[in-house]
Design an enzyme around this catalytic site. Sequence first.
Site, short mmCIF file in Angstrom:
data_model
loop_
_atom_site.label_atom_id
_atom_site.label_comp_id
_atom_site.label_asym_id
_atom_site.label_seq_id
_atom_site.Cartn_x
_atom_site.Cartn_y
_atom_site.Cartn_z
CG HIS A 37 13.55 -0.70 -45.06
ND1 HIS A 37 13.90 -0.24 -46.28
CD2 HIS A 37 12.48 -1.79 -44.93
CE1 HIS A 37 13.25 -1.64 -46.96
NE2 HIS A 37 12.56 -2.31 -46.24
CD GLU A 88 8.49 4.25 -46.92
OE1 GLU A 88 8.04 5.76 -47.00
OE2 GLU A 88 8.62 3.73 -46.04
#
Length: 308
Positions: A234, A164
């Site tokens: 996010h 990520e």
Amino acid sequence: MKKILLDCDPGIDDALALALAAGSADALEVAGITTVGGNVDLSLTTANALALREFLEFGDVPVTPGSAGALLRHTVRATHVHGATGLGAVVLPAPERGPSEGHAVDFIVETLRAAPGEITLVAVGPLTNIALAVRREPRVVEWARDLVIMGGSYTRGNHNPAAEFNMLADPEAAAIVFEAGWTVKMMGLDVTLTAMVTSDVLDRMWPLGRLAELLVPAAQSYGVVTAESGPAIHDACAVAYVLDPSLFTCVPAVVNVETAGLYTRGMTVTDFKVGDRRANALVATSLDVKRFWDLVLGAYERLAARLG
Ligand code: RIB
Ligand code: CA
């Protein structure tokens, strides 16, 4: 009243996380905003944080810049995602006030020292500032009420199949943070990718007056909005966790950050089989998406009523 210190790299979804915090002022106090190089260079993440502080009417909340780049090796950026300015198609009025003097790491250490057990550290960018704070003063681990991050994944990455972005941008910092002794609340891609701005969500952003001038272009420049899918916000998941942890299912795990793998550098290797080890993380495995949007859009609607 919950208190947070938000370390960020605005960043489109960082901006939407800040808007969630601003719209939750009845339940959440922002003790400070610190910036880190990440999505774009530190000069831009800081300029964006300053503009957002004024646009979202955070008042005197200090904005303190921190680390420009990773502890080790080359710098990774996400301008291909967040655009050259870091805020996509969003254009905000130029800020009138500049950043605080000093460095974010010192601000983090001194703010937590002054209010032990009161402030939750929320990190939604690369963890460079947090790692340096831990190295400068290990007691920040005890002084922080909690540490909530947007980062990592126990399945697959986004910047590449393994990692990520926030973890990949500074794997050594992430490793220091996960090994520091606190229990990291990890809002990883596994849940944040479900927090999508679909057309139903966007329809509730359009009527929000001045705030819509941020929300709509931010969402539209962060991905393709359809009835079934859209860009995932996010970073707002980390703030939402502080506001209402019951939105998430979280599982204890032992998380190790890969720093040496040729193809897996930045991977959060997540072991839910903790056994007799200490779980160094509480990993989010699911999100109640309907309640998440009720919380977020409710906050945006309250903020819009304030901003006009
Ligand atoms: O992977 C998503 C994360 O990387 C978010 O924090 C986004 O702002 C980028 O920094
Ligand atoms: Ca971010």
